[in-house]
Design a protein around this motif. Structure first.
Motif, short mmCIF file in Angstrom:
data_model
loop_
_atom_site.label_atom_id
_atom_site.label_comp_id
_atom_site.label_asym_id
_atom_site.label_seq_id
_atom_site.Cartn_x
_atom_site.Cartn_y
_atom_site.Cartn_z
N ASN A 1 0.82 -1.22 0.00
CA ASN A 1 0.00 0.00 0.00
C ASN A 1 0.86 1.27 0.00
OD1 ASN A 1 0.68 -1.01 2.63
ND2 ASN A 1 -0.56 0.63 3.50
N LEU A 2 2.14 1.16 0.33
CA LEU A 2 3.02 2.33 0.32
C LEU A 2 3.63 2.60 -1.05
CD1 LEU A 2 4.92 1.91 3.71
CD2 LEU A 2 2.95 3.37 3.19
N ASN A 3 3.41 1.71 -2.00
CA ASN A 3 3.99 1.88 -3.32
C ASN A 3 2.88 2.22 -4.33
OD1 ASN A 3 5.50 1.85 -5.63
ND2 ASN A 3 6.54 -0.07 -5.18
N PRO A 4 2.84 3.47 -4.79
CA PRO A 4 1.77 3.88 -5.71
C PRO A 4 1.70 3.08 -7.01
CG PRO A 4 2.88 5.80 -4.82
CD PRO A 4 3.68 4.60 -4.38
N ILE A 5 2.80 2.45 -7.42
CA ILE A 5 2.72 1.69 -8.67
C ILE A 5 1.79 0.49 -8.53
CG2 ILE A 5 4.67 0.09 -8.41
CD1 ILE A 5 5.32 0.85 -11.41
N GLU A 6 1.58 0.03 -7.30
CA GLU A 6 0.62 -1.06 -7.08
C GLU A 6 -0.77 -0.65 -7.54
OE1 GLU A 6 1.38 -4.06 -6.27
OE2 GLU A 6 3.35 -3.87 -5.31
N ARG A 7 -1.10 0.65 -7.44
CA ARG A 7 -2.39 1.15 -7.91
C ARG A 7 -2.45 1.12 -9.44
NH1 ARG A 7 -0.94 5.41 -4.00
NH2 ARG A 7 -1.11 4.23 -2.08
N LEU A 8 -1.30 1.39 -10.07
CA LEU A 8 -1.25 1.29 -11.53
C LEU A 8 -1.47 -0.15 -11.96
CD1 LEU A 8 -0.72 2.48 -14.35
CD2 LEU A 8 1.72 2.04 -13.95
N TRP A 9 -0.86 -1.10 -11.25
CA TRP A 9 -1.07 -2.51 -11.60
C TRP A 9 -2.55 -2.86 -11.47
CZ3 TRP A 9 3.04 -1.99 -13.79
CH2 TRP A 9 4.32 -2.10 -13.28
N LYS A 10 -3.21 -2.34 -10.44
CA LYS A 10 -4.64 -2.62 -10.26
C LYS A 10 -5.45 -2.08 -11.43
CE LYS A 10 -8.51 -2.10 -7.15
NZ LYS A 10 -9.01 -1.69 -5.85
N ILE A 11 -5.14 -0.87 -11.87
CA ILE A 11 -5.85 -0.29 -13.01
C ILE A 11 -5.58 -1.12 -14.27
CG2 ILE A 11 -5.98 1.74 -14.53
CD1 ILE A 11 -5.37 3.42 -11.95
N MET A 12 -4.35 -1.57 -14.45
CA MET A 12 -4.03 -2.42 -15.60
C MET A 12 -4.90 -3.67 -15.59
SD MET A 12 -2.17 -5.46 -16.48
CE MET A 12 -1.22 -5.69 -15.01
N HIS A 13 -5.05 -4.30 -14.42
CA HIS A 13 -5.89 -5.50 -14.32
C HIS A 13 -7.34 -5.16 -14.65
CE1 HIS A 13 -3.11 -8.55 -13.04
NE2 HIS A 13 -2.63 -7.77 -12.08
N VAL B 1 -2.54 3.74 -21.16
CA VAL B 1 -2.05 4.49 -20.00
C VAL B 1 -1.93 5.98 -20.32
CG1 VAL B 1 0.46 4.29 -20.32
CG2 VAL B 1 -0.50 4.22 -18.03
N HIS B 2 -1.68 6.33 -21.57
CA HIS B 2 -1.59 7.74 -21.97
C HIS B 2 -2.97 8.37 -22.13
CE1 HIS B 2 2.65 7.10 -22.48
NE2 HIS B 2 2.41 6.09 -23.29
N GLU B 3 -3.95 7.54 -22.46
CA GLU B 3 -5.31 8.04 -22.67
C GLU B 3 -6.07 8.23 -21.37
OE1 GLU B 3 -6.83 4.98 -25.20
OE2 GLU B 3 -5.55 5.55 -26.88
N ILE B 4 -5.59 7.64 -20.27
CA ILE B 4 -6.31 7.71 -19.00
C ILE B 4 -5.54 8.50 -17.95
CG2 ILE B 4 -7.60 5.59 -19.43
CD1 ILE B 4 -5.61 4.16 -17.51
N LYS B 5 -4.81 9.52 -18.38
CA LYS B 5 -4.00 10.32 -17.45
C LYS B 5 -4.85 10.92 -16.32
CE LYS B 5 0.25 10.51 -19.27
NZ LYS B 5 1.52 10.36 -18.67
N ASP B 6 -6.07 11.35 -16.64
CA ASP B 6 -6.93 11.93 -15.60
C ASP B 6 -7.24 10.90 -14.52
OD1 ASP B 6 -6.94 14.33 -16.92
OD2 ASP B 6 -8.90 14.01 -17.88
#
Length: 184
Positions: free
Chosen positions: A121-133, A160-165
């Motif tokens: 939970n301290l690593n924001p890239i884990e949230r990116l992985w969740k969005i990818m899934h 990933v470039h289209e969902i910057k917001d």
């Protein structure tokens, strides 16, 4: 940190082609066919994100180990050729803490900061992985491994470039402050 020293959050992810059901509605007492595959196609990705710019860097590998991590770190350095130092926060996976990795960073622009063990939970890239899934694997069926691999690559090359917001609101370093005073 000086402005010319980027701060990145990095990790690896290993999405598999296997069916991953996360939600759905099925009418009561009705049998529902859900296509699945026996395939266990897996994509191994090393990645990092710069929260200030939302720049995402990824590379896929046969497997993630110290050698692939060092290759990825070289890729990160090529993205910031003028930076005197590049700060990257990583978990304590064996390939992040290996002798080979530590030796490599001694003579590179990279400065590794290790996050506490068992705290994804301290690593924001884990949230990116969740969005990818959410975009690629949740509730999706891929008959061919190549279709799955292409979907993962398409997410990191285009989506990933289209969902910057969306990334700006969900992949952040805003953490909730908890009151640590206990009364018994």
């Amino acid at each position: 940190m000086p402005e010319n020293e980027p701060i990145l959050f990095g990790d690896s992810v290993h999405p598999t082609q296997a069916k991953k059901l996360t939600r759905g509605w099925i009418k009561h007492v009705k049998e529902q066919y859900i296509p699945t595959t026996r395939a266990r196609m897996r994509v191994n990705i090393a990645g990092a994100i710069n929260l200030a710019t939302l720049q995402v860097m990824t590379r896929d590998y046969e497997k993630i180990n110290s050698a692939s991590l060092m290759d990825f770190l070289k890729h990160v350095e090529s993205c910031y050729p003028k930076a005197p130092r590049i700060h990257i926060f990583l978990d304590q996976a064996p390939y992040h803490t290996s002798k080979e990795t530590r030796k490599y960073v001694e003579n590179s622009q990279i400065v590794i900061h290790y996050l506490p063990s068992y705290n994804p939970n301290l690593n924001p890239i884990e949230r990116l992985w969740k969005i990818m899934h959410e975009y690629v694997s949740n509730n999706k069926f891929y008959l061919k491994g190549s279709d799955f691999t292409n979907a993962v690559k398409h997410f990191f090359e285009k989506t990933v470039h289209e969902i910057k917001d969306l990334l700006q609101t969900r992949v952040t370093d805003n953490f909730e402050h908890l009151n640590t005073q206990f009364s018994f």
